[in-house]
Design a protein around this motif. Structure first.
Motif, PDB file in Angstrom:
ATOM      1  N   ALA A  50     -15.489 -33.460 -17.659  1.00  0.00           N
ATOM      2  CA  ALA A  50     -15.129 -34.092 -16.389  1.00  0.00           C
ATOM      3  C   ALA A  50     -13.722 -33.761 -15.929  1.00  0.00           C
ATOM      4  N   LEU A  51     -12.854 -33.314 -16.841  1.00  0.00           N
ATOM      5  CA  LEU A  51     -11.445 -33.156 -16.505  1.00  0.00           C
ATOM      6  C   LEU A  51     -11.172 -31.874 -15.732  1.00  0.00           C
ATOM      7  N   PRO A  52     -10.187 -31.912 -14.829  1.00  0.00           N
ATOM      8  CA  PRO A  52      -9.771 -30.688 -14.145  1.00  0.00           C
ATOM      9  C   PRO A  52      -9.035 -29.758 -15.094  1.00  0.00           C
ATOM     10  N   GLY A  53      -9.029 -28.501 -14.741  1.00  0.00           N
ATOM     11  CA  GLY A  53      -8.343 -27.478 -15.520  1.00  0.00           C
ATOM     12  C   GLY A  53      -8.329 -26.203 -14.708  1.00  0.00           C
ATOM     13  N   PRO A  54      -8.089 -25.062 -15.338  1.00  0.00           N
ATOM     14  CA  PRO A  54      -8.135 -23.794 -14.600  1.00  0.00           C
ATOM     15  C   PRO A  54      -9.504 -23.593 -13.965  1.00  0.00           C
ATOM     16  N   SER A  55      -9.532 -22.852 -12.871  1.00  0.00           N
ATOM     17  CA  SER A  55     -10.797 -22.584 -12.177  1.00  0.00           C
ATOM     18  C   SER A  55     -11.785 -21.946 -13.164  1.00  0.00           C
ATOM     19  N   PRO A  56     -13.080 -22.364 -13.114  1.00  0.00           N
ATOM     20  CA  PRO A  56     -13.742 -23.233 -12.137  1.00  0.00           C
ATOM     21  C   PRO A  56     -13.716 -24.729 -12.500  1.00  0.00           C
ATOM     22  N   ALA A  57     -13.007 -25.105 -13.575  1.00  0.00           N
ATOM     23  CA  ALA A  57     -13.021 -26.515 -13.982  1.00  0.00           C
ATOM     24  C   ALA A  57     -12.434 -27.419 -12.906  1.00  0.00           C
ATOM     25  N   ASP A  59     -12.499 -26.945  -9.592  1.00  0.00           N
ATOM     26  CA  ASP A  59     -13.511 -27.074  -8.534  1.00  0.00           C
ATOM     27  C   ASP A  59     -14.588 -28.070  -8.956  1.00  0.00           C
ATOM     28  N   ARG A  60     -15.076 -27.940 -10.179  1.00  0.00           N
ATOM     29  CA  ARG A  60     -16.126 -28.843 -10.664  1.00  0.00           C
ATOM     30  C   ARG A  60     -15.630 -30.282 -10.720  1.00  0.00           C
ATOM     31  N   ALA A  61     -14.394 -30.484 -11.208  1.00  0.00           N
ATOM     32  CA  ALA A  61     -13.861 -31.836 -11.342  1.00  0.00           C
ATOM     33  C   ALA A  61     -13.759 -32.552 -10.010  1.00  0.00           C
ATOM     34  N   LEU A  62     -13.489 -31.804  -8.935  1.00  0.00           N
ATOM     35  CA  LEU A  62     -13.301 -32.405  -7.622  1.00  0.00           C
ATOM     36  C   LEU A  62     -14.582 -32.481  -6.797  1.00  0.00           C
ATOM     37  N   THR A  63     -15.679 -31.902  -7.299  1.00  0.00           N
ATOM     38  CA  THR A  63     -16.898 -31.859  -6.486  1.00  0.00           C
ATOM     39  C   THR A  63     -18.116 -32.441  -7.198  1.00  0.00           C
ATOM     40  N   THR A  64     -18.441 -31.918  -8.378  1.00  0.00           N
ATOM     41  CA  THR A  64     -19.682 -32.333  -9.035  1.00  0.00           C
ATOM     42  C   THR A  64     -19.457 -33.028 -10.375  1.00  0.00           C
ATOM     43  N   GLY A  65     -18.230 -33.060 -10.876  1.00  0.00           N
ATOM     44  CA  GLY A  65     -17.963 -33.655 -12.179  1.00  0.00           C
ATOM     45  C   GLY A  65     -18.031 -35.170 -12.156  1.00  0.00           C
ATOM     46  N   ALA A  66     -17.988 -35.761 -13.344  1.00  0.00           N
ATOM     47  CA  ALA A  66     -18.136 -37.211 -13.467  1.00  0.00           C
ATOM     48  C   ALA A  66     -17.042 -37.967 -12.724  1.00  0.00           C
ATOM     49  N   LEU A  67     -15.844 -37.413 -12.648  1.00  0.00           N
ATOM     50  CA  LEU A  67     -14.746 -38.119 -11.989  1.00  0.00           C
ATOM     51  C   LEU A  67     -14.763 -37.974 -10.470  1.00  0.00           C
ATOM     52  N   ALA A  68     -15.708 -37.201  -9.945  1.00  0.00           N
ATOM     53  CA  ALA A  68     -15.772 -36.991  -8.495  1.00  0.00           C
ATOM     54  C   ALA A  68     -16.633 -38.032  -7.790  1.00  0.00           C
ATOM     55  N   SER A  69     -17.421 -38.803  -8.535  1.00  0.00           N
ATOM     56  CA  SER A  69     -18.256 -39.844  -7.924  1.00  0.00           C
ATOM     57  C   SER A  69     -18.043 -41.149  -8.663  1.00  0.00           C
ATOM     58  N   TYR A  70     -18.190 -42.262  -7.953  1.00  0.00           N
ATOM     59  CA  TYR A  70     -17.947 -43.557  -8.579  1.00  0.00           C
ATOM     60  C   TYR A  70     -18.965 -43.838  -9.683  1.00  0.00           C
ATOM     61  N   ASP A 372      -2.420 -31.642  -3.534  1.00  0.00           N
ATOM     62  CA  ASP A 372      -2.995 -32.044  -2.248  1.00  0.00           C
ATOM     63  C   ASP A 372      -3.801 -30.900  -1.642  1.00  0.00           C
ATOM     64  N   LEU A 373      -3.299 -29.669  -1.781  1.00  0.00           N
ATOM     65  CA  LEU A 373      -4.016 -28.516  -1.251  1.00  0.00           C
ATOM     66  C   LEU A 373      -5.367 -28.351  -1.939  1.00  0.00           C
ATOM     67  N   ALA A 374      -5.436 -28.613  -3.243  1.00  0.00           N
ATOM     68  CA  ALA A 374      -6.717 -28.517  -3.949  1.00  0.00           C
ATOM     69  C   ALA A 374      -7.707 -29.545  -3.417  1.00  0.00           C
ATOM     70  N   PHE A 375      -7.237 -30.757  -3.159  1.00  0.00           N
ATOM     71  CA  PHE A 375      -8.122 -31.768  -2.572  1.00  0.00           C
ATOM     72  C   PHE A 375      -8.645 -31.294  -1.211  1.00  0.00           C
ATOM     73  N   HIS A 376      -7.769 -30.698  -0.411  1.00  0.00           N
ATOM     74  CA  HIS A 376      -8.179 -30.256   0.924  1.00  0.00           C
ATOM     75  C   HIS A 376      -9.185 -29.106   0.837  1.00  0.00           C
ATOM     76  N   ARG A 377      -8.852 -28.081   0.053  1.00  0.00           N
ATOM     77  CA  ARG A 377      -9.664 -26.858   0.042  1.00  0.00           C
ATOM     78  C   ARG A 377     -10.938 -26.996  -0.773  1.00  0.00           C
ATOM     79  N   LEU A 378     -10.862 -27.668  -1.913  1.00  0.00           N
ATOM     80  CA  LEU A 378     -12.012 -27.717  -2.809  1.00  0.00           C
ATOM     81  C   LEU A 378     -12.893 -28.930  -2.559  1.00  0.00           C
ATOM     82  N   ALA A 379     -12.274 -30.069  -2.261  1.00  0.00           N
ATOM     83  CA  ALA A 379     -13.047 -31.297  -2.086  1.00  0.00           C
ATOM     84  C   ALA A 379     -13.292 -31.635  -0.627  1.00  0.00           C
ATOM     85  N   GLY A 380     -12.652 -30.907   0.286  1.00  0.00           N
ATOM     86  CA  GLY A 380     -12.884 -31.135   1.705  1.00  0.00           C
ATOM     87  C   GLY A 380     -12.309 -32.425   2.232  1.00  0.00           C
ATOM     88  N   THR A 381     -11.242 -32.941   1.606  1.00  0.00           N
ATOM     89  CA  THR A 381     -10.626 -34.164   2.110  1.00  0.00           C
ATOM     90  C   THR A 381      -9.864 -33.884   3.397  1.00  0.00           C
TER      91      THR A 381
END
Length: 444
Positions: A50-57, A59-70, A372-381
């Motif tokens: 679930a944790l973020p790390g170097p790509s693609p981790a 991207d996954r953490a901010l979109t489909t990983g366990a920490l991306a949804s409640y 913040d840029l990662a949230f904007h580009r990868l998660a679409g915030t």
């Protein structure tokens, strides 16, 4: 928090995980728990995925990983709680909760559990550990009680300047590179710029600036400047930038690196990266012992370079890290895995070096921090969302509070409330759950 019930919780890896705890207000209230290795491996593997790390981790953490949804994050928190919260301790915490008492849990994780976000553990789907207790991490006792360790309590230093190292330019690395900008372009209306303006108006910000934007992406914030600023007197150090954590398998936690604006001609233990030499935990611990001919110290491991302008190099003899960089009582290291030394059996990384140098409160990151840029580009915030800047402001505020541990807990409970209500990724603990507070207050 001296009058609150306090539990000292320590963990040890020995195949299985062993957990012991005792309450300081009742020495008879102790307990021991054991987590079988297979059960621990399963929970920690779920966390690692679930944790973020170097790509693609990331991207996954901010979109489909366990920490991306409640729902995914809650399921992970319940798994971690079932695995890591001993029944006896949970029962004692519930009894205090029923009486309206919020205890203080001081946790010394084992290396394997160092990245666990203890605050998020969910003993019940509607209750998180942070809601029934305030939490902080314990540094090693040998560091806290080291002979000659300086004491710089907040009450005596709170009006001294804040040393701010905000997104410094690292020589040889462009803004969009691996050691590039973490904040992007900062305008006068940005939250972090307003923070700087407030301190500058009180003459509490170093380096002194007339325009808050001048506090960011500076090229002069090297180890010599930092040492001089600290020696003039500081109440706090706020660092926002890059940390390179040593790999746990190396066993060399002292090789963790803080990236300032130091050129490769600077003297230090870390090997140069392009035209830059990082400031390592080994530097902060040893100073120039082992670099100056005829002095003892750990193996230089790539050290060298020219003497520094403050005389810390070949002239004037060796000087200790505590002399060169007298660390203030409160330090925030807002950088990826800046608390990575807790993943080592011998924790001698950046957080430990700060405590050894005089800090009593250190805020660190457990894992990679999305920008913040990662949230904007990868998660679409939304482009107006600034989760990282908001976290910087909140951590800065906790370090201004009388009780930093309680303030840290209040902030994280506010973030949890927003996460429960809004359930969008910019409110997820993928960012704010990374921050842990190490406290030595009351342990001398």
């Amino acid at each position: 928090m001296s009058d609150v019930p306090t539990a000292l919780i320590r963990m040890a890896d020995a195949g299985d995980l062993y957990i012991s705890w005792r309450w300081t207000h009742d020495l008879a209230a102790t307990g021991v728990g054991r987590v079988p290795r297979g059960q621990l491996d399963h929970a920690l593997a779920a966390l690692a995925t679930a944790l973020p790390g170097p790509s693609p981790a990331l991207d996954r953490a901010l979109t489909t990983g366990a920490l991306a949804s409640y729902s995914g994050e809650l399921a992970l928190a319940e798994l971690l709680s079932r695995t890591l919260l001993p029944y006896g301790l949970a029962k004692q915490l519930y009894e205090l909760y029923q009486r309206g008492v919020r205890p203080h849990l001081r946790i010394q994780p084992s290396p394997r559990t160092a990245q666990v976000p203890w605050e998020l553990l969910a003993p019940d789907p509607g209750v998180r550990l942070m809601e029934i207790a305030d939490l902080s991490l314990l540094a090693q006792a040998s560091v806290i009680h080291a002979p000659g360790r300086p004491s710089r309590p907040w009450a005596a230093t709170r009006r001294l300047p804040v040393i701010g190292v905000l997104d410094p330019r690292v020589p040889g690395f462009r803004a969009d590179s691996s050691l590039g900008s973490v904040l992007g372009r900062i305008g006068p209306g940005a939250p972090v710029a307003r923070m700087v303006a407030g301190y500058a108006a009180e003459d509490r910000w170093r380096p002194a600036v007339s325009d808050p934007a001048d506090a960011f992406r500076r090229t002069d914030l090297d180890r010599d400047w930092l040492g001089a600023a600290l020696r003039e007197g500081a109440g706090r150090l706020l660092y926002v930038g890059h940390v390179t954590a040593a790999a746990p398998a190396s066993g060399l936690s002292e090789n963790a690196q803080l990236h300032l604006s130091c050129s490769d001609g600077t003297s230090g233990f870390a090997p140069p990266l392009r035209s830059h030499r990082p400031l390592s935990a080994k530097d902060l611990l040893l100073g120039t012992y082992g670099l100056v001919p005829g002095t003892d110290g750990l193996d230089g491991n790539g050290g060298g370079g020219h003497g520094s302008s403050d005389g810390s190099g070949g002239s004037g003899g060796a000087r200790s890290g505590a002399e060169l960089w007298p660390i203030p009582g409160r330090v925030a290291l807002i950088a990826c895995e800046s608390g990575g030394d807790l993943r080592f059996v011998e924790a001698l990384g950046l957080a430990t070096a700060m405590i050894h140098g005089g800090a009593e409160t250190v805020t660190t990151g457990r894992w990679t921090l999305p920008t913040d840029l990662a949230f904007h580009r990868l998660a679409g915030t939304a482009p107006t969302s600034r989760p990282l800047q908001d976290a910087i402001l909140a951590i800065d505020a906790t370090h201004e509070a009388d009780d930093a541990v309680a303030a840290h807990g209040r902030w994280q409970r506010e973030r949890l409330a927003a996460w429960r209500e809004l359930r969008t990724v910019e409110h997820s603990p993928v960012l704010w759950g990374a921050f842990a507070l190490i406290s030595t207050v009351g342990l001398r």
